[in-house]
Write an enzyme that holds these catalytic residues in place. Structure first.
Site, PDB file in Angstrom:
ATOM      1  N   ASP A  55       0.738  -1.316   0.119  1.00 52.39           N
ATOM      2  CA  ASP A  55       0.089   0.096  -0.194  1.00 52.39           C
ATOM      3  C   ASP A  55       0.792   1.288   0.087  1.00 52.39           C
ATOM      4  OD1 ASP A  55      -2.419  -1.308  -0.009  1.00 52.39           O
ATOM      5  OD2 ASP A  55      -2.709  -1.381   2.101  1.00 52.39           O
ATOM      6  N   LEU A  86       6.025   3.629   4.691  1.00 53.77           N
ATOM      7  CA  LEU A  86       4.728   3.296   5.632  1.00 53.77           C
ATOM      8  C   LEU A  86       4.979   1.894   6.224  1.00 53.77           C
ATOM      9  CD1 LEU A  86       2.034   4.779   3.322  1.00 53.77           C
ATOM     10  CD2 LEU A  86       3.037   5.967   5.160  1.00 53.77           C
ATOM     11  N   GLY A 106     -62.602 -32.134 -17.196  1.00 52.46           N
ATOM     12  CA  GLY A 106     -62.583 -31.542 -15.582  1.00 52.46           C
ATOM     13  C   GLY A 106     -61.177 -31.943 -14.955  1.00 52.46           C
ATOM     14  N   GLY A 139       0.597  -2.328   9.126  1.00 54.94           N
ATOM     15  CA  GLY A 139      -0.355  -2.001  10.256  1.00 54.94           C
ATOM     16  C   GLY A 139      -0.375  -0.888  10.809  1.00 54.94           C
ATOM     17  N   ASP A 155     -11.755   3.878  27.344  1.00 56.70           N
ATOM     18  CA  ASP A 155     -13.037   3.957  27.976  1.00 56.70           C
ATOM     19  C   ASP A 155     -12.924   3.506  29.477  1.00 56.70           C
ATOM     20  OD1 ASP A 155     -15.762   3.715  27.884  1.00 56.70           O
ATOM     21  OD2 ASP A 155     -16.115   1.623  27.376  1.00 56.70           O
TER      22      ASP A 155
END
Length: 630
Positions: free
Chosen positions: A128, A159, A279, A162, A463
C-alpha cells in the site's frame, strides 16, 4: 476464453484509460488536490453525506469488504442503494453503483485554511501507499496530496505495515442557502471520462445548474464533484436471477372410448366422458402448476438459505484463520477453548449466566471465568491484550472462535466483587470507606501507568469508567474491557466512541487519541470516589464540569469540598486533608488543555503520598474494607 482481438481491444482500452489517468494526475492536477476549503459559518457542520461508489475487482465485489473500508454496516449501504436485505450477502457485479453514508466535517488545518472531509482510518497493508489506496481502493474520492496534508508526520514512501492512516474522503455539507432550498445531502461523485454534467444531473434527478453552482468551473475527469439532492435517487440494480428447476413434464391424459354400443348411447357416453376428462385435466394441470410454484419457491428459499449458511461458514473460517495467524506467537500463552466448553459452562449462554451486557459467568474445570461474547472480529483486541500483563489489569485466560456463526469469545479471570460502579451507585448496603477508595484509585492509576509507560507502542484504553473497574475479593481494583483500546499515540479519528461524562474534550472536538484522554477519564473516577455521585446525573448534568469550576484557590475551598464529599464518608472519621489532596489531583487531571494534565507517573506519586497520610491517621477510625454481599 475470449478471442485475441477482444483481448487486444480490452487491453488497449485499459491502457488508454490508464494513460488518461496518469496525464490527469501528473500534468493537469486540479487546484483542489489538497482538499476542498470550507467555512463552518456558511455550512451545517458536521453533516450526513454520501459518496457514489462502484463495486470493483479485485477485492471490492461484496458489501462486507466495502462496508469495512468505509466503517459502516452492510445495511447502511444496501438500503440507500436499493439492494434488498435478502440480496445484501450476494456478490456484486463490477461497476455496480452504491451509495455509502459518511459523516462530513469542516476541519481546520491551520489558522487560515479549513477543508471539508470525512476521516476514514485505514490500516496499511503490504504494497500500500497513499496514491494506490486513494486511487484504486477509494476510487479517487480523495487524493494522495490530501492524505499527506492530514498525516503530516508520516513519510509516504516509508509506511510501516499495520499503521493506521487517515484518508480524508472529500465531501461537503449543504450551505445555509442550499438547506433553505431543501437540499438534504451532498453526494460526492467522481467524474468518469464518459460523463457530462447533463448526464450526471439526469442520473441524480437534479438540474445541471444545481451542479455547476455547487462546484468549481470546468471540473475534469477523475475529479470529485458534489451533487446537491433533496433525496437520494433510486439506483437501478441488476436483477439477481436464481436457477429454476427443470420444468416437470406434464403427462397428457388421454381417454379413448372404444366401446360404442349404439349411436344414441355412444354419443351420451362420449359426451359424459369428455366432460369428466376435461374436468380432471384442468384440475390436474392446476395442481401441478401449484406444486411447481411451491417447488420453485422452496428451491429459491433453500438456495438463499444455503448461500447464507455457506457465507457465514466461510466468513467464520476466514476469521478463525486470520485470528490464529495474528496470535500464533502467543498460542502457548493463552488457552484455546472449545465452543462446546463455553456452551456447557454458561448453559447455552442463558440469562441466568449473564453478568452484564455480553459478559457471562461460567465454570470450566472447576474454575470460574468471565466469558465475553463478541459480535465482531476480536483479533485487534487480542493483539493489545497479548502484550499487557499487570496485577491491576483483568487477566485474559484464553479465547475461542466459533466458525459456525463467526463469533469470537474472550475468556477472562472472574473478578468476584463486580464493578466499582455497583459499589458507588448501586444498592450495596456496605459503603466503601476512604482507605478502600484511595487504594482503588491507586490501583487504577498503577494499571494506567503500566499501559501508558511500559507498552510499546503505548496503549490508550479509551473507555476508563467506574463500570470498567472491577474489584476482587480483597477489594483491589483491576481495569477491564479493552474493546475500544488503541495502540499508538496522538492518532486522530472521527469515529468518536466512549461513555458520555468520561470523554475528554479534545477527543470530542478533534478526535485526538492520546494517553491524556485516559488521564481525563481517571479524573472523573476520582470525583466519583470522593462524592459518590455519578458522572452524569438524572438531569444530564456533567460531574466534571461542576468540579472544574468550583474549586479555585481560596479560604472557601475546604467548605466547598465538604459539600462534595459522599455522606457515607462522614460516618467515618475521614481525614479531610487526604480527601483535599485527591481532589486537587482530580482537578488537575480534568484540565481542558491536555498538555496541562499530569502524567500517570505524577498522579501515582501524588496519590501515594496521600495514602501515606491515611496510614498515619488513626486506624481505629477506619473500618476494614467491606466485603461484597453477592
Amino acid at each position: 476464453m475470449e478471442p485475441p482481438s477482444i483481448r487486444h481491444t480490452l487491453t488497449s482500452s485499459v491502457l488508454f484509460s490508464f494513460f488518461i489517468f496518469l496525464f490527469h494526475h501528473s500534468a493537469a492536477q486540479p487546484p483542489d488536490a489538497d482538499g476542498y476549503t470550507c467555512s463552518t459559518n456558511h455550512t451545517a457542520d458536521p453533516c450526513q453525506a454520501y459518496v457514489f461508489y462502484r463495486a470493483a475487482a479485485p477485492g471490492f465485489l461484496n458489501l462486507a469488504t466495502i462496508a469495512d473500508l468505509f466503517w459502516v454496516s452492510r445495511l447502511q449501504i444496501s438500503r440507500p442503494s436499493n439492494i434488498s436485505d435478502s440480496n445484501a450477502t450476494f456478490p456484486l457485479l463490477s461497476g455496480q453503483p452504491l451509495f455509502i453514508p459518511i459523516n462530513c466535517f469542516c476541519k481546520s488545518l491551520n489558522a487560515s485554511v479549513s477543508i471539508s472531509y470525512a476521516n476514514l482510518s485505514y490500516k496499511i497493508n503490504h504494497g500500500d501507499n497513499f496514491w494506490q489506496v486513494s486511487t484504486f481502493k477509494f476510487q479517487n474520492l480523495t487524493t494522495y496530496q490530501s492524505v499527506e496534508v492530514v498525516n503530516p508526520t508520516l513519510v509516504a514512501v516509508d509506511l510501516p505495515i499495520g499503521i493506521d492512516v487517515v484518508f480524508p474522503i472529500f465531501c461537503k455539507c449543504p450551505t445555509h442557502t442550499q438547506s433553505q432550498n431543501r437540499v438534504s445531502f451532498m453526494v460526492s461523485y467522481v467524474i468518469q471520462p464518459t460523463d457530462t454534467l447533463p448526464s450526471i444531473a439526469s442520473r441524480f434527478g437534479v438540474e445541471t445548474l444545481d451542479i455547476t453552482d455547487a462546484n468549481r468551473p470546468n471540473p475534469e475527469p477523475f475529479e470529485t464533484i458534489f451533487i446537491p439532492v433533496s433525496r437520494l435517487p433510486n439506483l437501478t440494480q441488476p436483477i439477481v436471477v436464481s436457477p429454476s428447476p427443470e420444468q416437470a413434464l406434464v403427462p397428457v391424459v388421454e381417454g379413448k372410448n372404444r366401446a360404442v354400443t349404439g349411436l344414441a348411447i355412444g354419443i351420451g357416453i362420449v359426451g359424459f366422458l369428455l366432460i369428466v376428462v376435461v374436468g380432471l385435466w384442468v384440475c390436474g394441470v392446476g395442481k401441478r402448476r401449484s406444486k411447481e410454484r411451491e417447488m420453485e419457491e422452496g428451491v429459491e428459499k433453500q438456495r438463499v438459505q444455503d448461500i447464507g449458511v455457506w457465507m457465514r461458514k466461510e466468513k467464520g473460517k476466514q476469521i478463525e484463520v486470520d485470528l490464529m495467524a495474528d496470535v500464533s506467537d502467543c498460542l502457548d500463552k493463552y488457552r484455546v477453548f472449545k465452543i462446546e466448553e463455553l456452551n456447557e459452562a454458561t448453559d447455552g449462554f442463558s440469562e441466568s449466566s449473564l453478568i452484564q451486557g455480553s459478559v457471562y459467568k461460567g465454570s470450566i474445570g472447576g474454575v470460574e471465568y468471565a466469558i465475553k461474547k463478541m459480535k465482531w472480529n476480536a483479533y485487534e483486541q487480542l493483539k493489545i491484550l497479548q502484550k499487557i500483563n499487570h496485577g491491576n489489569l483483568v487477566k485474559l485466560e484464553g479465547f475461542c472462535i466459533d466458525p459456525e456463526d463467526a463469533t469470537c469469545y474472550l475468556i477472562y479471570e472472574h473478578v468476584e466483587n463486580g464493578s466499582l460502579y455497583s459499589w458507588l451507585h448501586g444498592s450495596q448496603r456496605q459503603k466503601l470507606n476512604w482507605r478502600t477508595r484511595l487504594r482503588i484509585a491507586i490501583d487504577v492509576a498503577n494499571g494506567l501507568l503500566y499501559i501508558h509507560e511500559h507498552t510499546r507502542p503505548q496503549v490508550v484504553h479509551k473507555d476508563i469508567k467506574s463500570s470498567n473497574i472491577l474489584l476482587d475479593a480483597s477489594m483491589r481494583a483491576k481495569i477491564a474491557n479493552f474493546g475500544l483500546a488503541k495502540s499508538g499515540y496522538n492518532a486522530i479519528t472521527m469515529h468518536i466512541v466512549g461513555t458520555q461524562g468520561y470523554i475528554a474534550p479534545e477527543y470530542i472536538a478533534d478526535g485526538v487519541v492520546s494517553t491524556k484522554m485516559d488521564i481525563f477519564s481517571f479524573g472523573v473516577i476520582l470525583l466519583e470516589l470522593i462524592s459518590g455521585r455519578e458522572a452524569i446525573d438524572d438531569e444530564g448534568g456533567v460531574l466534571w464540569m461542576r468540579a472544574s469550576t468550583g474549586f479555585s484557590e481560596g479560604k472557601e475551598k475546604l467548605d466547598r469540598l465538604r459539600s462534595w464529599v459522599d455522606e457515607a464518608l462522614f460516618e467515618q472519621s475521614c481525614p479531610m486533608e487526604s480527601v483535599m489532596d485527591v481532589m486537587n489531583v482530580a482537578v488537575s487531571c480534568l484540565q481542558k488543555d491536555p498538555m496541562k494534565r499530569p502524567s500517570m507517573v505524577e498522579v501515582v506519586y501524588a496519590l501515594s503520598k496521600s495514602d501515606d497520610a491515611v496510614f498515619e491517621f488513626s486506624d481505629d477510625t477506619l473500618s476494614d474494607p467491606p466485603l461484597a454481599a453477592r
